[in-house]
Scaffold this motif. Structure first.
Motif, PDB file in Angstrom:
ATOM      1  N   VAL A 146       1.389  -1.201   0.108  1.00  0.00           N
ATOM      2  CA  VAL A 146       0.278  -0.075   0.259  1.00  0.00           C
ATOM      3  C   VAL A 146       1.220   1.536   0.043  1.00  0.00           C
ATOM      4  O   VAL A 146       0.487   2.186  -1.197  1.00  0.00           O
ATOM      5  CB  VAL A 146      -1.120   0.121   1.214  1.00  0.00           C
ATOM      6  CG1 VAL A 146      -1.332   1.669   1.358  1.00  0.00           C
ATOM      7  CG2 VAL A 146      -2.208  -0.961   1.017  1.00  0.00           C
ATOM      8  N   ALA A 147       2.171   0.943   1.084  1.00  0.00           N
ATOM      9  CA  ALA A 147       2.763   2.417   0.959  1.00  0.00           C
ATOM     10  C   ALA A 147       3.611   2.991  -0.263  1.00  0.00           C
ATOM     11  O   ALA A 147       3.546   3.584  -0.317  1.00  0.00           O
ATOM     12  CB  ALA A 147       3.513   2.208   1.838  1.00  0.00           C
ATOM     13  N   LEU A 148       4.180   1.304  -0.905  1.00  0.00           N
ATOM     14  CA  LEU A 148       4.116   1.378  -2.323  1.00  0.00           C
ATOM     15  C   LEU A 148       3.900   2.008  -3.646  1.00  0.00           C
ATOM     16  O   LEU A 148       3.973   2.910  -3.996  1.00  0.00           O
ATOM     17  CB  LEU A 148       4.896   0.464  -3.242  1.00  0.00           C
ATOM     18  CG  LEU A 148       5.595   0.201  -4.359  1.00  0.00           C
ATOM     19  CD1 LEU A 148       6.737   0.804  -4.993  1.00  0.00           C
ATOM     20  CD2 LEU A 148       6.185  -1.121  -4.353  1.00  0.00           C
ATOM     21  N   LEU A 149       2.450   1.624  -3.148  1.00  0.00           N
ATOM     22  CA  LEU A 149       1.366   2.195  -4.486  1.00  0.00           C
ATOM     23  C   LEU A 149       1.396   4.185  -4.601  1.00  0.00           C
ATOM     24  O   LEU A 149       1.277   4.633  -4.660  1.00  0.00           O
ATOM     25  CB  LEU A 149      -0.197   1.892  -3.868  1.00  0.00           C
ATOM     26  CG  LEU A 149      -1.350   1.735  -5.408  1.00  0.00           C
ATOM     27  CD1 LEU A 149      -0.789   1.955  -6.397  1.00  0.00           C
ATOM     28  CD2 LEU A 149      -2.478   1.303  -4.177  1.00  0.00           C
ATOM     29  N   LEU A 150       0.678   4.041  -2.947  1.00  0.00           N
ATOM     30  CA  LEU A 150       1.360   6.037  -2.795  1.00  0.00           C
ATOM     31  C   LEU A 150       2.756   6.128  -3.287  1.00  0.00           C
ATOM     32  O   LEU A 150       2.404   7.559  -3.586  1.00  0.00           O
ATOM     33  CB  LEU A 150       0.824   5.436  -0.763  1.00  0.00           C
ATOM     34  CG  LEU A 150      -1.108   5.395  -0.839  1.00  0.00           C
ATOM     35  CD1 LEU A 150      -1.048   5.394   0.686  1.00  0.00           C
ATOM     36  CD2 LEU A 150      -2.106   5.750  -1.417  1.00  0.00           C
ATOM     37  N   ARG A 151       3.523   6.157  -2.700  1.00  0.00           N
ATOM     38  CA  ARG A 151       4.433   6.878  -3.556  1.00  0.00           C
ATOM     39  C   ARG A 151       4.937   6.701  -4.923  1.00  0.00           C
ATOM     40  O   ARG A 151       4.722   7.903  -5.548  1.00  0.00           O
ATOM     41  CB  ARG A 151       6.037   6.421  -2.843  1.00  0.00           C
ATOM     42  CG  ARG A 151       5.818   5.850  -1.396  1.00  0.00           C
ATOM     43  CD  ARG A 151       7.325   6.107  -1.025  1.00  0.00           C
ATOM     44  NE  ARG A 151       7.367   4.718  -1.284  1.00  0.00           N
ATOM     45  CZ  ARG A 151       7.825   3.852  -0.389  1.00  0.00           C
ATOM     46  NH1 ARG A 151       7.594   3.578   0.903  1.00  0.00           N
ATOM     47  NH2 ARG A 151       7.420   1.899  -0.864  1.00  0.00           N
ATOM     48  N   ARG A 152       4.190   5.693  -5.573  1.00  0.00           N
ATOM     49  CA  ARG A 152       4.243   5.470  -6.526  1.00  0.00           C
ATOM     50  C   ARG A 152       3.243   6.862  -7.663  1.00  0.00           C
ATOM     51  O   ARG A 152       3.088   8.080  -9.005  1.00  0.00           O
ATOM     52  CB  ARG A 152       4.075   4.551  -7.063  1.00  0.00           C
ATOM     53  CG  ARG A 152       4.973   3.440  -7.553  1.00  0.00           C
ATOM     54  CD  ARG A 152       5.249   2.738  -8.317  1.00  0.00           C
ATOM     55  NE  ARG A 152       6.159   0.752  -7.908  1.00  0.00           N
ATOM     56  CZ  ARG A 152       6.289   0.563  -8.403  1.00  0.00           C
ATOM     57  NH1 ARG A 152       5.575  -0.856  -8.442  1.00  0.00           N
ATOM     58  NH2 ARG A 152       7.355   0.119  -7.986  1.00  0.00           N
TER      59      ARG A 152
END
Length: 386
Positions: A373-379
């Motif tokens: 989830v954190a990765l998706l938000l960063r992207r």
């Protein structure tokens, strides 16, 4: 036991290596770069170090911490290529699980892989190597086709999808133009699309000068994305001589030493296995192999140290899943009418290895979804310029 292992990468492939060696009390350090975190969260990772580019960093790290004789385990194509290109200088300080560049390059670059395979009589998809947009517009190809990089480039929209489909000439040229904005045009290839979502077969092995010391075959029954498969989501070991025989021939021709996975797709039009990829490092589902009876990471450790490699016989019917990607893949297949819900539930029965969760090492499994989830938000933030 002297020496340890440096696992280059911190994704789920690297996590499998960390656990395999750590459970046998081998000291393991994780070299992490970018967004991947999982392997560094393992209880078996003694230390996590931020990875910098270049073989010079690895040599400096070895000198600073007196890591002479430690074994390098790259977990991506990019890091495997790095080790292979600097094989001689790295081998002066470390033990290596990667062949030198004169061998690895035939696995790394499909512009070399496919001609070599065809030369020794293996079946390969019809492939074109256009030099520019004009050649793409004139290719004598039947549609549909796919356009993809011949080498594994850094993450972007194209590499995330693995390949882009084109159903007509105008679509192919448009896809080529879009791809050129993401990767160098000279690495782009055009290839016939082999129909059917299934038929994904693999041969996994550890070899010594082209001779397999231990091997197994498996069906990659679901993958994400389903059509082209950047990553497997559900895999089952099986007896597949139609994949084993051509893979052995290719590895013998290369004189390959080390870990390798050779990927095929069964073409329903002629019933023949067509070579797709050769992965010169640990692959996504390698932990399945340990559950089935052949722990390739451990065998590679033994081989690199010059110790006897005694591989067992793999059991058929052992399964592997990565639920965070398998659930959305299966849901999409159910919506399209290509998978029945009861068949999906049935596929989760029997002996099964989980890609991330382990009872003796629970933190990576607990952290996987929050990290995704954190990765998706960063992207998303990067794309919106936030």
């Amino acid at each position: 036991m002297t020496g340890g292992a440096l696992v280059i990468g911190a994704d789920y492939r690297a996590l499998g290596v960390v656990r395999s060696l750590g459970r046998r009390r081998v000291p393991v350090w994780v070299l992490r770069r970018g967004d991947d975190r999982l392997a560094g969260l393992s209880r078996y990772a003694r230390r996590t170090v931020e990875l910098r580019d270049g073989a010079g960093f690895l040599l400096e790290l070895g000198r600073e911490h007196r890591l002479d004789g430690w074994t390098l385990f790259p977990s991506s194509d990019e890091t495997a290529a790095l080790v292979a290109r600097h094989h001689a200088e790295l081998a002066a300080r470390f033990r290596l699980t990667t062949p030198p560049w004169e061998v690895t390059r035939y696995a790394y670059d499909k512009r070399l892989t496919y001609p070599l395979a065809a030369e020794i009589g293996l079946d390969v998809p019809q492939t074109w190597y256009p030099r520019d947009r004009d050649e793409v517009a004139l290719l004598p190809c039947a549609f549909p086709v796919v356009i993809k990089p011949a080498v594994k480039a850094r993450f972007n929209r194209l590499t995330a999808a693995k390949a882009w489909r084109a159903d007509d000439r105008a679509g192919l040229v448009a896809r080529y133009d879009a791809a050129c904005a993401l990767v160098e045009p000279e690495v782009l290839i055009v290839q016939e699309l082999i129909p059917g979502g299934g038929g994904q077969l693999s041969y996994a092995a550890i070899c010594e000068h082209g001779r397999p010391l231990g091997a197994l075959t498996a069906r990659r029954l679901r993958q994400y994305p389903m059509d082209f498969g950047r990553a497997s989501t559900f895999v089952e070991t099986a007896h597949l001589p139609e994949a084993a025989e051509p893979a052995r021939a290719l590895l013998a021709r290369l004189g390959y030493t080390g870990l390798v996975e050779v990927e095929f797709k069964l073409d329903p039009r002629d019933g023949r296995c067509k070579l797709l990829d050769v992965n010169p490092r640990v692959w996504g589902w390698h932990t399945l192999c340990g559950r089935a009876g052949i722990d390739f990471a451990w065998l590679a450790w033994l081989q690199a140290r010059g110790e006897p490699v005694e591989a067992g016989t793999a059991r058929a019917g052992v399964r592997w899943t990565r639920l965070t990607t398998d659930l959305p893949t299966a849901a999409a297949e159910i919506r399209k009418g290509r998978l029945r819900p009861r068949d999906y539930l049935r596929s989760l029965r029997g002996p099964r290895e989980r890609a991330i969760f382990a009872r003796d090492d629970p933190l990576p499994g607990l952290a996987e979804v929050p990290l995704l989830v954190a990765l998706l938000l960063r992207r998303l933030a990067r794309r919106s310029g936030v």
